[in-house]
Design a protein around this motif. Sequence first.
Motif, PDB file in Angstrom:
ATOM      1  N   THR A 170       0.826  -1.205   0.000  1.00 56.56           N
ATOM      2  CA  THR A 170       0.000   0.000   0.000  1.00 56.56           C
ATOM      3  C   THR A 170       0.860   1.255   0.000  1.00 56.56           C
ATOM      4  N   GLN A 171       2.162   1.081   0.230  1.00 58.81           N
ATOM      5  CA  GLN A 171       3.079   2.218   0.345  1.00 58.81           C
ATOM      6  C   GLN A 171       4.485   1.709   0.033  1.00 58.81           C
ATOM      7  N   THR A 172       5.389   2.637  -0.248  1.00 63.14           N
ATOM      8  CA  THR A 172       6.776   2.222  -0.481  1.00 63.14           C
ATOM      9  C   THR A 172       7.535   2.098   0.842  1.00 63.14           C
ATOM     10  N   SER A 173       6.887   2.454   1.957  1.00 62.46           N
ATOM     11  CA  SER A 173       7.555   2.405   3.265  1.00 62.46           C
ATOM     12  C   SER A 173       8.139   1.029   3.639  1.00 62.46           C
ATOM     13  N   PRO A 174       7.533  -0.108   3.224  1.00 60.25           N
ATOM     14  CA  PRO A 174       8.160  -1.389   3.577  1.00 60.25           C
ATOM     15  C   PRO A 174       9.607  -1.505   3.106  1.00 60.25           C
ATOM     16  N   PHE A 208      -0.464   0.103  -4.219  1.00 60.08           N
ATOM     17  CA  PHE A 208      -1.852  -0.283  -4.530  1.00 60.08           C
ATOM     18  C   PHE A 208      -2.778  -0.016  -3.340  1.00 60.08           C
ATOM     19  N   ARG A 209      -3.973   0.407  -3.639  1.00 63.19           N
ATOM     20  CA  ARG A 209      -4.995   0.494  -2.590  1.00 63.19           C
ATOM     21  C   ARG A 209      -6.337   0.214  -3.243  1.00 63.19           C
ATOM     22  N   SER A 210      -7.281  -0.293  -2.452  1.00 58.09           N
ATOM     23  CA  SER A 210      -8.563  -0.587  -3.088  1.00 58.09           C
ATOM     24  C   SER A 210      -9.420   0.677  -3.112  1.00 58.09           C
ATOM     25  N   HIS A 230       1.985   5.649  -7.640  1.00 55.87           N
ATOM     26  CA  HIS A 230       3.410   5.526  -7.333  1.00 55.87           C
ATOM     27  C   HIS A 230       3.821   6.446  -6.189  1.00 55.87           C
ATOM     28  N   GLN A 231       4.798   5.979  -5.429  1.00 60.90           N
ATOM     29  CA  GLN A 231       5.365   6.814  -4.370  1.00 60.90           C
ATOM     30  C   GLN A 231       6.885   6.783  -4.478  1.00 60.90           C
ATOM     31  N   ILE A 232       7.501   7.749  -3.829  1.00 63.62           N
ATOM     32  CA  ILE A 232       8.949   7.672  -3.651  1.00 63.62           C
ATOM     33  C   ILE A 232       9.216   7.796  -2.159  1.00 63.62           C
ATOM     34  N   GLU A 233       9.860   6.776  -1.633  1.00 57.60           N
ATOM     35  CA  GLU A 233      10.184   6.728  -0.221  1.00 57.60           C
ATOM     36  C   GLU A 233      11.596   7.255  -0.032  1.00 57.60           C
ATOM     37  N   GLY A 234      11.840   7.866   1.110  1.00 56.77           N
ATOM     38  CA  GLY A 234      13.215   8.286   1.419  1.00 56.77           C
ATOM     39  C   GLY A 234      13.563   7.835   2.821  1.00 56.77           C
TER      40      GLY A 234
HETATM   41  N1  DAH Z   1       3.725   5.792   3.625  1.00 55.43           N
HETATM   42  C1  DAH Z   1       2.977   6.994   3.894  1.00 55.43           C
HETATM   43  C2  DAH Z   1       1.660   6.948   3.114  1.00 55.43           C
HETATM   44  O1  DAH Z   1       1.580   6.210   2.185  1.00 55.43           O
HETATM   45  C3  DAH Z   1       3.770   8.218   3.512  1.00 55.43           C
HETATM   46  C4  DAH Z   1       4.889   8.450   4.464  1.00 55.43           C
HETATM   47  C5  DAH Z   1       4.713   9.262   5.545  1.00 55.43           C
HETATM   48  C6  DAH Z   1       6.125   7.866   4.269  1.00 55.43           C
HETATM   49  C7  DAH Z   1       5.730   9.516   6.450  1.00 55.43           C
HETATM   50  C8  DAH Z   1       7.161   8.103   5.162  1.00 55.43           C
HETATM   51  C9  DAH Z   1       6.947   8.943   6.251  1.00 55.43           C
HETATM   52  O2  DAH Z   1       8.354   7.555   5.025  1.00 55.43           O
HETATM   53  O3  DAH Z   1       7.980   9.170   7.106  1.00 55.43           O
HETATM   54  O4  DAH Z   1       0.760   7.631   3.440  1.00 55.43           O
END
Ligand code: DAH
Length: 339
Positions: free
Chosen positions: A169-173, A195-197, A209-213
């Motif tokens: 659901t997020q690139t955070s993993p 992806f999200r429903s 798409h997301q970009i994680e840092g």
């Molecule tokens: N993963 C979050 C979202 O999809 C966005 C996010 C928020 C990522 C804070 C991060 C963070 O790395 O520190 O809503």
Amino acid sequence: MKDKLQAIKDEALAQIEKAVDLDRLNDVRVSFLGKKGQLTSVLKSMKEVAPEDRPAFGQLVNEARAQIERVLEETKEKLEQQAMEHRLKEEVIDVTLPAKKNNVGHRHPNTIAREEVERIFIGMGYEVVEGPEVEYDLYNFEKLNIPANHPAKDEQDTFYVTKDIVLRTQTSPVQARIMEKGELPIRVIAPGRVFRSDEVDATHSPSFHQIEGLVVDKNITFADLKGTLEQFAKELFGENTKTKFRPHHFPFTEPSAEMDVSCFKCGGKGCRFCKGEGWIEILGCGMVHPHVFEMCGIDPEVYTGFAFGVGLERIALLKYEIDDMRLLYENDARFLKQF
Ligand code: DAH
């Protein structure tokens, strides 16, 4: 006999002259000089000639044959020449005709935006990494401090492959995966599909798409987070861009914030583009939660870090002033080639 020979010869020459193409000319050759040809049959009837006249008559036949062959050959060359000229005329290429235009492909606005974000962070010494789109629940939620019954799981409802495997659901993993490797310090960005429903509308899509840092090192503070993201905003939206951090909540960061940038259309006065606010929300961020560090095998007493997540489509839509996200996925070439 002599008269007959003369008649045959005249007839042959006349027919050769009338032959309009090579096929017709060959027919003439066969009908006079072939095995059953007229001239050949004259030779066969040699016995009708008086024996003493035979050598002279034979000579005449040979001469007639030679003459017919010569004229045949000349005519053949002439017809071949004509055929060649005709072909050259037929197959002429008009080099002045306008050329067919080749349609050259074009980078998608999402791709342009991603490469721009990557360029900025690579310039600050970051590495670009990737993680799987089909992800364990463990990485997508659990290790990010989102346990089974956490309300944040509701907001990020997704597609379950099995009970334990989801479309992320997020690139955070990717944060958890990188931290688990234990190679410190860490300075990465991780772009990718999520992806999200969600129902499709102008601002939502079940796949985006997301970009994680993520930065992890000793002595990383909130000031590093602010400085880095301010620099990012200036490079992306222009030198005069101001940033504002609003307190927020994300389970995997503490403290957490959302970053707004001053509207690059009106400079912050308020306009239709920023809905009169003067500010535009850009990303979520925060200091990596100590519990997340622990779950990923990093000692929170020694290391600190910050993380952020930014929506790629959001940047593409803002940068190019596109007002409907669906346009990004229709892949209409007339739309795409404008960027
Ligand atoms: N993963 C979050 C979202 O999809 C966005 C996010 C928020 C990522 C804070 C991060 C963070 O790395 O520190 O809503």
